[in-house]
Enzyme design. Structure first.
Site, short mmCIF file in Angstrom:
data_model
loop_
_atom_site.label_atom_id
_atom_site.label_comp_id
_atom_site.label_asym_id
_atom_site.label_seq_id
_atom_site.Cartn_x
_atom_site.Cartn_y
_atom_site.Cartn_z
N ASP A 210 -10.89 -80.14 -21.49
CA ASP A 210 -11.99 -80.27 -20.38
C ASP A 210 -12.64 -79.15 -20.59
O ASP A 210 -12.09 -78.14 -20.72
CB ASP A 210 -11.16 -80.43 -19.02
CG ASP A 210 -12.09 -80.35 -17.94
OD1 ASP A 210 -12.96 -81.07 -17.65
OD2 ASP A 210 -12.12 -79.05 -17.21
N GLU A 270 -0.75 -80.10 -38.13
CA GLU A 270 0.68 -80.02 -38.20
C GLU A 270 1.23 -81.38 -37.83
O GLU A 270 2.41 -81.75 -38.01
CB GLU A 270 1.36 -79.12 -37.61
CG GLU A 270 1.01 -77.55 -38.04
CD GLU A 270 1.90 -76.71 -37.10
OE1 GLU A 270 2.97 -76.92 -36.52
OE2 GLU A 270 1.23 -75.43 -36.91
#
Length: 557
Positions: A210, A270
Protein backbone atom coordinates in the site's frame (compact mmCIF):
# COMPACT_ATOMS: atom_id res chain seq x y z
CA UNK A 1 7.99 -21.60 11.50
CA UNK A 2 9.45 -23.22 8.36
CA UNK A 3 8.07 -22.02 5.07
CA UNK A 4 6.06 -24.83 3.43
CA UNK A 5 6.87 -26.16 -0.01
CA UNK A 6 5.09 -24.52 -2.92
CA UNK A 7 1.77 -26.20 -3.68
CA UNK A 8 1.51 -28.64 -6.54
CA UNK A 9 -0.03 -27.43 -9.76
CA UNK A 10 1.37 -23.88 -9.67
CA UNK A 11 2.94 -22.26 -12.71
CA UNK A 12 6.54 -21.88 -11.58
CA UNK A 13 8.44 -19.19 -9.76
CA UNK A 14 7.32 -16.47 -12.17
CA UNK A 15 3.65 -17.37 -11.74
CA UNK A 16 2.94 -13.69 -11.09
CA UNK A 17 3.72 -12.70 -14.69
CA UNK A 18 0.32 -12.44 -16.29
CA UNK A 19 -1.46 -13.64 -13.15
CA UNK A 20 -5.01 -12.57 -12.39
CA UNK A 21 -5.25 -11.59 -8.72
CA UNK A 22 -8.69 -11.41 -7.13
CA UNK A 23 -8.92 -8.72 -4.46
CA UNK A 24 -10.93 -9.72 -1.41
CA UNK A 25 -11.98 -6.96 0.98
CA UNK A 26 -12.50 -9.31 3.94
CA UNK A 27 -14.95 -7.23 5.97
CA UNK A 28 -17.33 -7.21 2.99
CA UNK A 29 -16.89 -10.70 1.55
CA UNK A 30 -18.59 -13.14 3.95
CA UNK A 31 -19.54 -12.99 7.62
CA UNK A 32 -19.09 -16.35 9.38
CA UNK A 33 -19.89 -15.41 12.99
CA UNK A 34 -22.98 -13.19 12.75
CA UNK A 35 -21.41 -9.89 13.80
CA UNK A 36 -22.16 -8.11 10.50
CA UNK A 37 -18.51 -7.99 9.43
CA UNK A 38 -16.79 -10.35 7.00
CA UNK A 39 -13.86 -12.36 8.27
CA UNK A 40 -11.17 -14.90 7.34
CA UNK A 41 -13.35 -17.97 8.04
CA UNK A 42 -15.90 -16.34 5.74
CA UNK A 43 -13.32 -16.14 2.95
CA UNK A 44 -12.46 -19.79 3.57
CA UNK A 45 -16.15 -20.73 3.29
CA UNK A 46 -16.36 -19.07 -0.13
CA UNK A 47 -12.96 -20.18 -1.43
CA UNK A 48 -14.42 -22.52 -4.04
CA UNK A 49 -16.25 -19.57 -5.61
CA UNK A 50 -12.91 -17.81 -6.17
CA UNK A 51 -11.22 -20.97 -7.43
CA UNK A 52 -14.06 -21.63 -9.89
CA UNK A 53 -13.69 -18.11 -11.23
CA UNK A 54 -10.32 -19.16 -12.67
CA UNK A 55 -8.00 -16.61 -11.08
CA UNK A 56 -4.45 -17.35 -9.97
CA UNK A 57 -4.23 -15.61 -6.61
CA UNK A 58 -6.14 -13.81 -3.88
CA UNK A 59 -5.13 -10.41 -2.55
CA UNK A 60 -6.42 -10.00 1.00
CA UNK A 61 -6.92 -6.42 2.14
CA UNK A 62 -5.60 -5.81 5.70
CA UNK A 63 -6.79 -8.13 8.45
CA UNK A 64 -4.13 -7.14 11.01
CA UNK A 65 -4.66 -5.87 14.54
CA UNK A 66 -5.95 -2.33 14.20
CA UNK A 67 -8.18 0.30 15.84
CA UNK A 68 -9.88 0.44 12.41
CA UNK A 69 -9.79 4.22 12.06
CA UNK A 70 -8.94 3.55 8.40
CA UNK A 71 -10.45 0.06 8.35
CA UNK A 72 -7.23 -1.88 8.77
CA UNK A 73 -4.84 0.37 6.89
CA UNK A 74 -3.80 1.65 10.31
CA UNK A 75 -1.84 -1.31 11.62
CA UNK A 76 -1.24 -1.68 15.36
CA UNK A 77 0.46 -5.08 15.11
CA UNK A 78 1.85 -6.38 11.81
CA UNK A 79 1.95 -9.96 13.10
CA UNK A 80 -1.50 -10.16 14.67
CA UNK A 81 -4.90 -10.92 13.17
CA UNK A 82 -7.54 -8.56 14.49
CA UNK A 83 -10.21 -10.50 16.43
CA UNK A 84 -12.78 -8.89 14.14
CA UNK A 85 -11.41 -11.09 11.34
CA UNK A 86 -10.49 -14.22 13.29
CA UNK A 87 -7.15 -15.56 14.43
CA UNK A 88 -3.72 -16.48 13.13
CA UNK A 89 -4.90 -20.10 13.05
CA UNK A 90 -7.77 -19.01 10.80
CA UNK A 91 -5.28 -17.40 8.45
CA UNK A 92 -3.14 -20.55 8.37
CA UNK A 93 -6.18 -22.66 7.52
CA UNK A 94 -7.15 -20.24 4.73
CA UNK A 95 -3.60 -20.29 3.34
CA UNK A 96 -3.48 -24.09 3.35
CA UNK A 97 -6.90 -24.40 1.72
CA UNK A 98 -6.01 -21.84 -0.97
CA UNK A 99 -2.78 -23.65 -1.78
CA UNK A 100 -4.66 -26.94 -2.01
CA UNK A 101 -6.79 -25.34 -4.74
CA UNK A 102 -3.77 -23.98 -6.62
CA UNK A 103 -4.44 -20.41 -5.45
CA UNK A 104 -1.70 -18.10 -4.21
CA UNK A 105 -2.22 -15.74 -1.29
CA UNK A 106 -1.02 -12.13 -1.52
CA UNK A 107 -1.49 -10.01 1.60
CA UNK A 108 -1.69 -6.25 1.96
CA UNK A 109 1.25 -4.66 3.73
CA UNK A 110 1.17 -1.05 4.87
CA UNK A 111 4.85 -0.26 5.30
CA UNK A 112 5.00 3.53 5.15
CA UNK A 113 2.98 4.19 8.30
CA UNK A 114 1.42 2.50 11.32
CA UNK A 115 -1.46 3.22 13.65
CA UNK A 116 -0.77 5.63 16.49
CA UNK A 117 -1.68 2.64 18.69
CA UNK A 118 1.32 0.64 17.49
CA UNK A 119 3.82 -0.06 20.29
CA UNK A 120 6.58 1.59 18.27
CA UNK A 121 4.74 4.90 18.10
CA UNK A 122 3.59 4.71 21.71
CA UNK A 123 7.25 4.51 22.72
CA UNK A 124 8.43 7.07 20.17
CA UNK A 125 6.08 9.80 21.39
CA UNK A 126 7.05 9.51 25.08
CA UNK A 127 10.09 11.80 24.80
CA UNK A 128 12.98 12.69 22.50
CA UNK A 129 15.52 10.31 24.05
CA UNK A 130 13.88 6.87 24.03
CA UNK A 131 15.26 4.05 21.80
CA UNK A 132 12.55 4.63 19.18
CA UNK A 133 12.51 8.42 19.40
CA UNK A 134 13.52 8.76 15.74
CA UNK A 135 11.51 5.86 14.32
CA UNK A 136 8.82 8.28 13.11
CA UNK A 137 9.10 11.61 11.31
CA UNK A 138 9.26 14.28 14.03
CA UNK A 139 10.02 17.94 13.36
CA UNK A 140 10.18 21.25 15.19
CA UNK A 141 7.52 23.89 14.73
CA UNK A 142 8.39 27.03 12.85
CA UNK A 143 9.11 30.12 14.89
CA UNK A 144 5.45 31.10 14.69
CA UNK A 145 4.29 27.66 15.83
CA UNK A 146 3.14 26.58 12.38
CA UNK A 147 4.01 23.14 10.94
CA UNK A 148 7.53 22.72 9.54
CA UNK A 149 6.42 22.91 5.89
CA UNK A 150 3.42 23.00 3.56
CA UNK A 151 2.92 19.26 3.08
CA UNK A 152 -0.71 18.14 2.96
CA UNK A 153 -2.50 14.96 3.96
CA UNK A 154 -4.31 12.90 1.30
CA UNK A 155 -7.35 13.08 3.60
CA UNK A 156 -7.30 16.87 3.76
CA UNK A 157 -5.47 19.51 5.79
CA UNK A 158 -1.89 19.63 6.99
CA UNK A 159 0.20 16.45 6.97
CA UNK A 160 1.58 17.47 10.38
CA UNK A 161 0.03 16.81 13.78
CA UNK A 162 1.20 18.53 16.97
CA UNK A 163 2.11 16.26 19.90
CA UNK A 164 2.17 18.04 23.23
CA UNK A 165 4.33 15.43 24.95
CA UNK A 166 7.31 15.87 22.66
CA UNK A 167 6.36 19.42 21.72
CA UNK A 168 6.97 18.53 18.12
CA UNK A 169 4.98 17.79 15.00
CA UNK A 170 4.83 14.31 13.48
CA UNK A 171 4.15 13.52 9.83
CA UNK A 172 1.02 11.71 8.67
CA UNK A 173 0.28 11.45 4.95
CA UNK A 174 -3.18 10.06 5.69
CA UNK A 175 -5.14 10.28 8.95
CA UNK A 176 -3.56 11.94 11.99
CA UNK A 177 -3.85 8.52 13.63
CA UNK A 178 -1.53 7.07 10.93
CA UNK A 179 1.96 8.45 11.72
CA UNK A 180 4.65 7.95 9.08
CA UNK A 181 7.67 5.81 9.82
CA UNK A 182 11.14 7.31 9.32
CA UNK A 183 12.74 5.16 6.63
CA UNK A 184 15.93 7.23 6.84
CA UNK A 185 16.58 5.34 10.08
CA UNK A 186 18.27 1.97 9.34
CA UNK A 187 16.65 0.33 12.36
CA UNK A 188 13.21 1.16 10.97
CA UNK A 189 14.02 -0.53 7.68
CA UNK A 190 15.36 -3.56 9.53
CA UNK A 191 12.25 -3.75 11.70
CA UNK A 192 9.87 -3.48 8.74
CA UNK A 193 11.75 -6.15 6.81
CA UNK A 194 11.44 -8.33 9.90
CA UNK A 195 7.65 -7.96 9.79
CA UNK A 196 7.66 -8.93 6.10
CA UNK A 197 9.86 -11.95 6.83
CA UNK A 198 7.36 -13.13 9.46
CA UNK A 199 4.69 -13.60 6.77
CA UNK A 200 7.13 -15.07 4.26
CA UNK A 201 8.05 -17.71 6.81
CA UNK A 202 4.36 -18.34 7.36
CA UNK A 203 3.99 -19.22 3.68
CA UNK A 204 2.41 -16.24 1.93
CA UNK A 205 3.11 -15.95 -1.79
CA UNK A 206 3.43 -12.20 -2.05
CA UNK A 207 2.55 -8.72 -0.91
CA UNK A 208 0.43 -5.91 -2.23
CA UNK A 209 2.29 -2.86 -0.92
CA UNK A 210 0.00 0.00 0.00
CA UNK A 211 1.19 3.53 -0.88
CA UNK A 212 4.70 2.16 -1.35
CA UNK A 213 6.04 5.41 -2.82
CA UNK A 214 5.32 7.17 0.51
CA UNK A 215 8.01 5.32 2.46
CA UNK A 216 10.69 8.00 2.31
CA UNK A 217 10.48 11.77 2.53
CA UNK A 218 12.84 14.65 1.83
CA UNK A 219 15.19 14.81 4.82
CA UNK A 220 15.41 18.61 4.44
CA UNK A 221 11.62 18.92 4.67
CA UNK A 222 11.47 21.32 1.74
CA UNK A 223 8.10 22.80 0.72
CA UNK A 224 6.25 21.22 -2.20
CA UNK A 225 5.79 23.54 -5.19
CA UNK A 226 2.26 24.36 -6.40
CA UNK A 227 0.83 22.28 -9.22
CA UNK A 228 0.45 23.98 -12.59
CA UNK A 229 -3.06 22.51 -12.79
CA UNK A 230 -5.08 20.75 -10.11
CA UNK A 231 -3.95 17.13 -10.10
CA UNK A 232 -6.46 14.32 -9.82
CA UNK A 233 -6.02 11.34 -12.10
CA UNK A 234 -2.58 10.11 -11.13
CA UNK A 235 -2.82 10.60 -7.37
CA UNK A 236 -6.33 9.36 -6.73
CA UNK A 237 -7.87 12.51 -5.23
CA UNK A 238 -10.76 14.74 -6.19
CA UNK A 239 -10.30 18.28 -7.53
CA UNK A 240 -11.91 19.73 -4.39
CA UNK A 241 -9.18 18.18 -2.23
CA UNK A 242 -6.33 20.68 -1.66
CA UNK A 243 -3.88 17.76 -1.84
CA UNK A 244 -4.16 18.06 -5.61
CA UNK A 245 -3.05 21.70 -5.51
CA UNK A 246 0.58 20.68 -4.93
CA UNK A 247 3.19 18.88 -6.97
CA UNK A 248 4.31 16.25 -4.50
CA UNK A 249 8.00 16.49 -5.06
CA UNK A 250 9.38 16.19 -1.54
CA UNK A 251 6.85 14.23 0.54
CA UNK A 252 6.86 11.02 -1.54
CA UNK A 253 8.42 9.15 -4.49
CA UNK A 254 11.86 10.16 -3.29
CA UNK A 255 14.92 8.56 -4.93
CA UNK A 256 16.01 7.36 -1.47
CA UNK A 257 13.13 4.91 -1.58
CA UNK A 258 14.84 2.89 -4.31
CA UNK A 259 17.51 1.61 -1.92
CA UNK A 260 14.86 0.33 0.48
CA UNK A 261 12.97 -1.39 -2.35
CA UNK A 262 16.19 -3.15 -3.32
CA UNK A 263 16.53 -4.44 0.24
CA UNK A 264 12.91 -5.58 0.14
CA UNK A 265 13.45 -7.39 -3.17
CA UNK A 266 16.57 -9.09 -1.83
CA UNK A 267 14.48 -10.41 1.04
CA UNK A 268 11.77 -11.69 -1.29
CA UNK A 269 14.40 -13.37 -3.45
CA UNK A 270 15.31 -15.52 -0.45
CA UNK A 271 11.85 -17.08 -0.87
CA UNK A 272 11.59 -18.23 -4.50
CA UNK A 273 8.15 -17.92 -6.02
CA UNK A 274 7.09 -14.91 -3.96
CA UNK A 275 6.14 -11.60 -5.49
CA UNK A 276 5.35 -7.94 -4.81
CA UNK A 277 2.93 -5.50 -6.38
CA UNK A 278 3.24 -1.87 -5.38
CA UNK A 279 0.50 0.74 -5.35
CA UNK A 280 1.80 4.03 -6.74
CA UNK A 281 -0.19 7.24 -6.44
CA UNK A 282 1.77 10.13 -7.92
CA UNK A 283 1.52 12.90 -10.48
CA UNK A 284 4.36 11.11 -12.32
CA UNK A 285 3.04 7.62 -11.61
CA UNK A 286 4.16 6.04 -14.88
CA UNK A 287 7.75 7.20 -14.35
CA UNK A 288 7.71 5.96 -10.77
CA UNK A 289 6.30 2.59 -11.84
CA UNK A 290 9.09 2.27 -14.38
CA UNK A 291 11.75 3.09 -11.77
CA UNK A 292 10.24 0.61 -9.32
CA UNK A 293 9.97 -2.37 -11.71
CA UNK A 294 12.78 -2.09 -14.28
CA UNK A 295 15.84 -4.30 -14.02
CA UNK A 296 14.45 -6.93 -11.65
CA UNK A 297 16.09 -5.39 -8.59
CA UNK A 298 13.13 -3.72 -6.91
CA UNK A 299 9.44 -4.58 -7.09
CA UNK A 300 8.12 -7.32 -9.33
CA UNK A 301 5.23 -5.14 -10.56
CA UNK A 302 3.27 -1.95 -9.84
CA UNK A 303 -0.09 -0.41 -10.52
CA UNK A 304 -1.22 3.19 -10.36
CA UNK A 305 -4.43 5.22 -10.33
CA UNK A 306 -4.15 5.97 -14.05
CA UNK A 307 -6.94 3.52 -14.93
CA UNK A 308 -8.91 4.26 -11.77
CA UNK A 309 -10.19 7.62 -12.99
CA UNK A 310 -13.47 8.86 -14.43
CA UNK A 311 -12.15 8.50 -17.98
CA UNK A 312 -12.70 5.20 -19.73
CA UNK A 313 -12.78 6.38 -23.34
CA UNK A 314 -10.64 4.75 -26.02
CA UNK A 315 -8.45 7.81 -26.58
CA UNK A 316 -7.47 8.10 -22.91
CA UNK A 317 -6.92 4.37 -22.51
CA UNK A 318 -4.82 4.12 -25.67
CA UNK A 319 -2.62 7.04 -24.59
CA UNK A 320 -2.16 5.65 -21.07
CA UNK A 321 -1.32 2.15 -22.23
CA UNK A 322 1.04 3.23 -25.00
CA UNK A 323 2.83 5.68 -22.69
CA UNK A 324 3.21 3.02 -20.02
CA UNK A 325 4.61 0.51 -22.49
CA UNK A 326 7.14 3.03 -23.81
CA UNK A 327 8.38 3.87 -20.30
CA UNK A 328 8.45 0.45 -18.65
CA UNK A 329 11.12 -1.27 -20.69
CA UNK A 330 11.60 -4.68 -19.06
CA UNK A 331 9.38 -3.68 -16.13
CA UNK A 332 6.08 -5.41 -15.53
CA UNK A 333 2.76 -3.62 -14.91
CA UNK A 334 -0.26 -4.78 -12.98
CA UNK A 335 -3.54 -3.40 -14.29
CA UNK A 336 -6.63 -2.58 -12.26
CA UNK A 337 -9.83 -0.74 -13.20
CA UNK A 338 -11.37 -1.03 -9.74
CA UNK A 339 -10.47 -1.48 -6.09
CA UNK A 340 -11.65 -0.64 -2.57
CA UNK A 341 -10.70 3.05 -2.89
CA UNK A 342 -12.57 4.20 -6.02
CA UNK A 343 -16.09 4.29 -7.43
CA UNK A 344 -16.96 0.93 -8.99
CA UNK A 345 -16.03 0.79 -12.66
CA UNK A 346 -19.58 0.06 -13.84
CA UNK A 347 -20.61 3.47 -12.46
CA UNK A 348 -17.34 5.34 -12.93
CA UNK A 349 -17.13 4.54 -16.64
CA UNK A 350 -20.91 4.95 -16.93
CA UNK A 351 -21.78 1.55 -18.41
CA UNK A 352 -25.36 1.55 -19.68
CA UNK A 353 -25.50 -2.05 -20.83
CA UNK A 354 -24.21 -5.50 -20.06
CA UNK A 355 -22.22 -5.53 -23.30
CA UNK A 356 -20.15 -2.58 -22.08
CA UNK A 357 -19.25 -4.48 -18.92
CA UNK A 358 -18.00 -7.33 -21.09
CA UNK A 359 -15.94 -4.86 -23.09
CA UNK A 360 -14.30 -3.55 -19.90
CA UNK A 361 -13.61 -7.15 -18.90
CA UNK A 362 -11.92 -7.91 -22.23
CA UNK A 363 -9.96 -4.67 -22.10
CA UNK A 364 -8.56 -5.52 -18.68
CA UNK A 365 -7.75 -9.14 -19.50
CA UNK A 366 -6.00 -8.60 -22.84
CA UNK A 367 -3.28 -6.14 -21.77
CA UNK A 368 0.37 -7.02 -21.23
CA UNK A 369 0.87 -7.42 -17.52
CA UNK A 370 -0.85 -8.91 -14.51
CA UNK A 371 -4.36 -8.03 -13.39
CA UNK A 372 -6.05 -7.13 -10.12
CA UNK A 373 -9.78 -7.89 -10.24
CA UNK A 374 -11.82 -6.37 -7.41
CA UNK A 375 -14.56 -8.47 -5.82
CA UNK A 376 -17.93 -7.73 -7.40
CA UNK A 377 -16.56 -6.62 -10.78
CA UNK A 378 -17.33 -10.09 -12.09
CA UNK A 379 -20.96 -9.51 -11.05
CA UNK A 380 -21.19 -6.05 -12.61
CA UNK A 381 -21.88 -4.30 -9.30
CA UNK A 382 -22.49 -0.58 -9.46
CA UNK A 383 -21.52 2.01 -6.87
CA UNK A 384 -23.85 1.89 -3.88
CA UNK A 385 -25.67 5.14 -3.15
CA UNK A 386 -25.52 5.73 0.60
CA UNK A 387 -26.99 8.45 2.79
CA UNK A 388 -24.67 10.60 4.89
CA UNK A 389 -25.78 8.90 8.10
CA UNK A 390 -24.79 5.51 6.60
CA UNK A 391 -21.19 6.55 5.86
CA UNK A 392 -18.34 5.23 7.99
CA UNK A 393 -15.37 6.22 5.82
CA UNK A 394 -13.58 9.23 7.38
CA UNK A 395 -12.46 10.36 3.93
CA UNK A 396 -16.05 10.54 2.68
CA UNK A 397 -17.36 12.16 5.84
CA UNK A 398 -14.70 14.88 5.59
CA UNK A 399 -15.50 15.74 1.96
CA UNK A 400 -19.29 15.31 1.95
CA UNK A 401 -21.37 16.15 -0.07
CA UNK A 402 -19.13 16.61 -3.14
CA UNK A 403 -17.41 13.31 -2.41
CA UNK A 404 -19.19 10.40 -0.79
CA UNK A 405 -16.07 8.49 0.12
CA UNK A 406 -15.14 4.88 -0.41
CA UNK A 407 -18.07 3.18 1.27
CA UNK A 408 -20.03 2.85 -1.97
CA UNK A 409 -17.55 0.36 -3.41
CA UNK A 410 -17.14 -1.55 -0.12
CA UNK A 411 -20.67 -2.77 0.51
CA UNK A 412 -21.16 -6.51 1.16
CA UNK A 413 -20.80 -9.08 -1.60
CA UNK A 414 -24.28 -10.31 -2.63
CA UNK A 415 -24.42 -14.11 -2.54
CA UNK A 416 -28.19 -14.64 -2.68
CA UNK A 417 -30.92 -12.67 -4.41
CA UNK A 418 -33.39 -13.60 -1.70
CA UNK A 419 -32.95 -14.17 1.99
CA UNK A 420 -31.25 -12.31 4.79
CA UNK A 421 -28.82 -9.55 3.76
CA UNK A 422 -27.96 -11.14 0.44
CA UNK A 423 -26.50 -14.20 2.15
CA UNK A 424 -23.61 -12.12 3.48
CA UNK A 425 -24.66 -12.16 7.13
CA UNK A 426 -27.54 -13.25 9.34
CA UNK A 427 -27.48 -9.82 11.03
CA UNK A 428 -27.41 -6.24 9.77
CA UNK A 429 -24.08 -5.74 7.98
CA UNK A 430 -21.55 -3.02 8.73
CA UNK A 431 -22.62 -1.27 5.51
CA UNK A 432 -26.05 -1.68 3.91
CA UNK A 433 -26.36 -3.98 0.92
CA UNK A 434 -28.19 -2.16 -1.90
CA UNK A 435 -31.38 -3.70 -3.21
CA UNK A 436 -30.07 -3.22 -6.78
CA UNK A 437 -27.13 -5.54 -6.03
CA UNK A 438 -29.42 -8.45 -5.17
CA UNK A 439 -30.47 -8.75 -8.81
CA UNK A 440 -26.80 -9.44 -9.59
CA UNK A 441 -26.26 -11.88 -6.73
CA UNK A 442 -24.02 -14.89 -7.24
CA UNK A 443 -26.90 -17.40 -7.12
CA UNK A 444 -28.68 -15.48 -9.90
CA UNK A 445 -25.65 -15.59 -12.20
CA UNK A 446 -23.92 -18.83 -11.24
CA UNK A 447 -25.91 -21.21 -13.41
CA UNK A 448 -26.73 -18.77 -16.22
CA UNK A 449 -24.39 -19.25 -19.21
CA UNK A 450 -25.33 -15.78 -20.46
CA UNK A 451 -24.49 -13.97 -17.23
CA UNK A 452 -21.56 -11.63 -16.69
CA UNK A 453 -20.15 -14.01 -14.08
CA UNK A 454 -20.11 -16.80 -16.68
CA UNK A 455 -18.50 -14.43 -19.16
CA UNK A 456 -15.68 -13.74 -16.69
CA UNK A 457 -15.18 -17.45 -16.02
CA UNK A 458 -15.09 -18.21 -19.74
CA UNK A 459 -12.75 -15.35 -20.60
CA UNK A 460 -10.37 -16.17 -17.74
CA UNK A 461 -10.16 -19.78 -18.94
CA UNK A 462 -9.57 -18.53 -22.49
CA UNK A 463 -6.82 -16.18 -21.33
CA UNK A 464 -5.08 -18.92 -19.39
CA UNK A 465 -5.06 -21.17 -22.48
CA UNK A 466 -3.21 -18.59 -24.61
CA UNK A 467 0.43 -17.81 -23.72
CA UNK A 468 0.29 -14.63 -25.80
CA UNK A 469 -2.37 -13.19 -23.46
CA UNK A 470 -0.60 -14.25 -20.28
CA UNK A 471 3.05 -13.39 -20.89
CA UNK A 472 3.26 -12.19 -24.48
CA UNK A 473 4.60 -8.94 -25.88
CA UNK A 474 2.23 -6.13 -26.85
CA UNK A 475 2.05 -3.66 -29.71
CA UNK A 476 -0.52 -0.87 -29.89
CA UNK A 477 -1.83 0.27 -33.24
CA UNK A 478 -3.19 3.77 -33.87
CA UNK A 479 -6.68 4.36 -32.56
CA UNK A 480 -9.39 4.34 -35.23
CA UNK A 481 -13.02 5.35 -34.78
CA UNK A 482 -12.93 4.59 -31.04
CA UNK A 483 -11.57 1.10 -31.65
CA UNK A 484 -8.56 0.15 -29.53
CA UNK A 485 -6.36 -2.18 -31.58
CA UNK A 486 -3.44 -4.16 -30.24
CA UNK A 487 -1.61 -7.37 -30.85
CA UNK A 488 -0.13 -9.85 -28.40
CA UNK A 489 2.69 -12.13 -29.45
CA UNK A 490 4.53 -14.94 -27.70
CA UNK A 491 7.23 -16.26 -30.08
CA UNK A 492 8.60 -18.64 -27.43
CA UNK A 493 5.33 -20.55 -27.09
CA UNK A 494 4.96 -23.79 -29.02
CA UNK A 495 3.45 -23.18 -31.45
CA UNK A 496 4.32 -19.49 -31.53
CA UNK A 497 1.24 -17.33 -31.15
CA UNK A 498 0.23 -13.94 -32.51
CA UNK A 499 -3.18 -12.56 -31.61
CA UNK A 500 -4.93 -9.50 -33.02
CA UNK A 501 -7.34 -7.78 -30.63
CA UNK A 502 -9.87 -5.05 -31.40
CA UNK A 503 -12.06 -3.42 -28.73
CA UNK A 504 -14.86 -1.16 -29.91
CA UNK A 505 -15.53 1.60 -27.38
CA UNK A 506 -18.15 3.13 -29.66
CA UNK A 507 -21.91 2.69 -29.34
CA UNK A 508 -22.01 2.15 -33.13
CA UNK A 509 -20.74 -0.78 -35.25
CA UNK A 510 -17.29 -0.44 -36.83
CA UNK A 511 -15.59 -2.05 -39.83
CA UNK A 512 -11.79 -2.19 -40.14
CA UNK A 513 -9.26 -3.64 -42.54
CA UNK A 514 -7.69 -6.91 -41.39
CA UNK A 515 -5.06 -9.35 -42.66
CA UNK A 516 -6.55 -11.84 -45.09
CA UNK A 517 -5.45 -14.80 -43.02
CA UNK A 518 -6.79 -13.46 -39.70
CA UNK A 519 -8.90 -16.26 -38.28
CA UNK A 520 -11.28 -16.32 -35.34
CA UNK A 521 -10.21 -18.65 -32.58
CA UNK A 522 -12.21 -21.82 -32.14
CA UNK A 523 -12.03 -21.57 -28.36
CA UNK A 524 -13.01 -17.90 -28.18
CA UNK A 525 -15.71 -17.28 -25.54
CA UNK A 526 -19.18 -16.07 -26.49
CA UNK A 527 -18.34 -12.50 -25.45
CA UNK A 528 -15.98 -12.25 -28.45
CA UNK A 529 -18.43 -11.08 -31.10
CA UNK A 530 -16.35 -9.56 -33.91
CA UNK A 531 -16.23 -11.24 -37.35
CA UNK A 532 -13.05 -11.60 -39.46
CA UNK A 533 -13.88 -12.22 -43.14
CA UNK A 534 -12.04 -11.63 -46.40
CA UNK A 535 -9.66 -9.02 -45.03
CA UNK A 536 -12.31 -7.12 -43.08
CA UNK A 537 -13.19 -6.99 -39.39
CA UNK A 538 -16.77 -6.18 -38.44
CA UNK A 539 -17.41 -5.17 -34.85
CA UNK A 540 -20.82 -4.61 -33.26
CA UNK A 541 -21.31 -1.73 -30.84
CA UNK A 542 -18.98 -2.25 -27.86
CA UNK A 543 -17.83 -5.42 -29.59
CA UNK A 544 -14.75 -7.54 -28.92
CA UNK A 545 -12.70 -9.27 -31.60
CA UNK A 546 -9.72 -11.61 -31.24
CA UNK A 547 -8.05 -13.51 -34.08
CA UNK A 548 -4.90 -15.49 -34.75
CA UNK A 549 -2.67 -14.34 -37.56
CA UNK A 550 0.61 -15.28 -39.25
CA UNK A 551 3.56 -13.39 -37.81
CA UNK A 552 4.59 -11.92 -41.16
CA UNK A 553 1.14 -10.51 -41.97
CA UNK A 554 0.67 -6.75 -41.59
CA UNK A 555 -2.34 -5.22 -39.89
CA UNK A 556 -3.18 -1.88 -41.45
CA UNK A 557 -6.15 -0.64 -39.45
Amino acid sequence: MTRPLAPAGTRGQDWWRGAVIYQVYPRSFMDSNADGVGDLPGVLARLDYIAELGVDAIWLSPFFTSPMKDFGYDVADYRGVDPLFGSLDDFDRLLEAAHARGLKIVIDQVLSHTSDQHAWFQESRVDRDNPRADWYVWAEARDDGMPPNNWLSVFGGSAWQWDSRRRQYYLHNFLASQPDLNFHHPEVQDAILGEVRFWLERGVDGFRLDAINFCTHDAQLRDNPPAETVLEASIGVRPDNPYGFQRHRFDKSRPENLAFLERLRALLDEYPGTTSVGEVGDDNALDVMADYTRGGKRLHMCYSFDLLTERGDADFLHHTLATMEAKLGDGWPCWAIGNHDVVRVASRWRATSEVELRLYMAFLLTQRGSVCLYQGEELGLTEAELRFEELVDPYGIAFWPNFKGRDGCRTPHPWQAKGHNGGFSSVAPWLPLPESHLARAVDRQHGDPDSLLSAYRDFLAFRRAHPALVKGEVRYHPLRDDVLCLERKHPASRPSERLLIALNFSSAPRTLAAPGDAAALADAPASVTGEWRHGRLTLPAHGIAIASCAEEATWDV
